[in-house]
Design an enzyme around this catalytic site. Structure first.
Site, PDB file in Angstrom:
ATOM      1  N   HIS A 186       0.864  -1.075  -0.076  1.00  0.00           N
ATOM      2  CA  HIS A 186      -0.057  -0.014  -0.017  1.00  0.00           C
ATOM      3  C   HIS A 186       0.781   1.141   0.001  1.00  0.00           C
ATOM      4  O   HIS A 186       0.431   2.116  -0.733  1.00  0.00           O
ATOM      5  CB  HIS A 186      -1.006   0.158   1.240  1.00  0.00           C
ATOM      6  CG  HIS A 186      -2.063  -0.776   0.962  1.00  0.00           C
ATOM      7  ND1 HIS A 186      -2.186  -2.456   1.175  1.00  0.00           N
ATOM      8  CD2 HIS A 186      -3.484  -0.560   0.584  1.00  0.00           C
ATOM      9  CE1 HIS A 186      -3.449  -2.857   1.065  1.00  0.00           C
ATOM     10  NE2 HIS A 186      -4.198  -1.683   0.590  1.00  0.00           N
ATOM     11  N   LYS A 190      -9.038  -9.187   8.428  1.00  0.00           N
ATOM     12  CA  LYS A 190      -9.612  -9.422   9.514  1.00  0.00           C
ATOM     13  C   LYS A 190      -9.843  -8.347  10.544  1.00  0.00           C
ATOM     14  O   LYS A 190      -8.816  -7.428  10.471  1.00  0.00           O
ATOM     15  CB  LYS A 190      -8.756 -10.630  10.288  1.00  0.00           C
ATOM     16  CG  LYS A 190      -7.691 -10.271  10.798  1.00  0.00           C
ATOM     17  CD  LYS A 190      -7.091 -11.318  11.586  1.00  0.00           C
ATOM     18  CE  LYS A 190      -5.360 -11.043  12.031  1.00  0.00           C
ATOM     19  NZ  LYS A 190      -5.482 -10.333  13.192  1.00  0.00           N
TER      20      LYS A 190
END
Lengths: 281, 184
Positions: B38, B103
């Site tokens: 990212h 998650k």
């Protein structure tokens, strides 16, 4: 009586534990998962516990790591004062063994050499080593693999010595709720109470070394463990935070003497995968 | 509980019909990216450089698999904690991603973006990396190879299990979980 232990023997033991705990779970943990599943009312939670059970079976069968986060390697050495260690410098031997095992067993290397510059060491070393001198002529090696997600949920708070037990359990419950799904519940919760801030933090991790189904030997702390366990399991967080009855798989307190002005309480959350092992030389 | 089968590229109508709590099995292509990937994407965009991979319409899986051993398609490959990627949500939706798999909780800003961009956030099963590796039919690194396990991997999934955690209406499974018990 003095005992001499060569670092080759220590390296062999460390490699053995690392292999064992990355790919297998002990019977009491499997039993614990069955018990949790049988009393779980959440539907996604039950599916989760089923998948986690099958995960252990597949990891054991194919020697695939239980979790892709093969962890920081945390090593506790309890060195008997009548032990003489020969061979390499002990910490070098430990790190060589860790590096070899992570490379040989296709384990993920997750250690950055520097906290701000973030370059991966590529060896999963250094291991985080804590050494204690104990009486006797044995060397006890305890190893834990700690994933980043659950370690990031650690907490410490300095209470007043006059603060009530309820205030402490409120703090613990709030920390677990705030962590929510992130540490991969059902969690094994280590709690360090007393000591100095650093001692409490370390004890919160050492508390997790206990046999998973065992309570604190002191009835006072055993009752407190049960009380905290019941409170956490009423939060509703459940397995993976999907909602359910099993948020904590176990609660472990390690207490220590404290300064008359201090009452530190530290929390170390471990995911459902309690990867730890011990060898006594 | 029933599992819904969904296929990639994921269709807008499919996303619209997903509700928080729905169990789904994903089949098709997803791309892995975690912290470092990212960061790289952000740097490339900031310097007006072309991205090494087209992300429009893709599902991003926050995962850094363990190395595959010989004879195996993938190593252990479960999800990592999504919240570390919250600061990149706007950028990723701008590029056109349709869904994320990870998650744990997302921040309120990401939740608003999920509604705005009509996207979906799935949670997979943390700590089930060995089980999930069996749902991966092929795996190859397609960008940022030097990042190792943090490189962008193209995974072809078959019946990969996830739970709909935040739907396009902003409903959040983690909030429902604690509210039901009268918690926070």
């Amino acid at each position: 009586m003095k005992k001499t232990i060569h670092t080759d023997e220590i390296k062999k033991s460390i490699a053995e534990i690392i292999e064992n705990i990355n790919f297998t779970a002990p019977d009491e943990i499997k039993k614990l998962f069955q018990d949790m599943k049988s009393r779980e009312s959440g539907s996604a939670a039950r599916e989760t516990l089923q998948i986690l059970t099958e995960n252990i079976e597949i990891a054991e069968k194919d020697s695939i790591p239980l979790c892709q986060d093969c962890g920081s390697v945390i090593i506790f050495l309890s060195i008997g004062q009548d032990v003489e260690i020969t061979g390499e410098y002990l910490y070098d031997a430990v790190n060589h063994s860790v590096s070899d095992a992570y490379n040989r067993l296709y384990l993920r290397k997750s250690i950055a050499a520097d906290p701000l510059r973030r370059k991966n060491t590529g060896t999963n070393t250094p291991a985080f080593i804590h050494a204690d001198i104990v009486s006797g002529n044995s060397l006890i090696i305890d190893i834990m693999l700690k994933g980043g997600g659950s370690e990031n949920m650690s907490a410490v708070k300095m209470f007043l010595p006059t603060d009530s037990e309820d205030k402490i359990t409120d703090f613990i419950e709030e920390a677990v709720i705030s962590a929510g799904p992130n540490p991969c519940p059902p969690i094994f919760l280590g709690i360090g109470i007393g000591g100095t801030a650093d001692v409490a933090m370390l004890n919160s991790k050492k508390a997790l070394l206990r046999y998973p189904l065992e309570h604190n030997p002191d009835p006072f702390y055993r009752d407190l463990e049960i009380k905290i366990f019941n409170r956490i399991n009423k939060t509703g967080i459940g397995p993976m935070g999907f909602g359910g009855d099993n948020t904590a798989a176990g609660v472990y307190i390690k207490e220590a003497p404290a300064h008359i002005a201090s009452l530190p309480v530290a929390l170390n959350l471990n995911c459902h995968s309690l990867r730890k092992g011990r060898i006594i030389l | 509980m029933e599992w819904k089968r969904i296929y990639t590229p994921i269709d807008d109508n499919v996303i619209k019909n997903l509700r928080c709590g729905d169990l789904c099995l994903i089949t098709g292509r997803v791309l892995t990216a975690r912290d470092k990937a990212h960061e790289r994407i952000e740097q490339l965009i900031a310097s007006n450089e072309k991205l090494p991979v087209e992300l429009n319409g893709e599902i991003i899986y926050y995962s850094g698999p363990s190395p595959a051993k010989p004879g195996f398609v993938s190593g252990s490959a479960g999800p990592t904690t999504s919240s570390r990627m919250d600061t990149y949500s706007k950028m990723m939706f701008n590029i056109g991603i349709k869904a994320m798999i990870g998650k744990g909780k997302r921040d309120n800003f990401t939740k608003e973006l999920i509604k705005e961009y009509k996207a979906v956030y799935f949670s997979s099963f943390g700590g089930a990396g060995a089980y999930l590796s069996r749902k991966i039919k092929s795996s190859k690194i397609i960008a940022f190879e030097d990042l190792g396990s943090e490189a962008i991997h193209e995974l072809i999934l078959e019946d990969f299990p996830v739970v709909t955690a935040i739907d396009i209406y902003g409903e959040d499974i983690y909030e429902h979980a604690v509210q039901r018990y009268g918690g926070i």
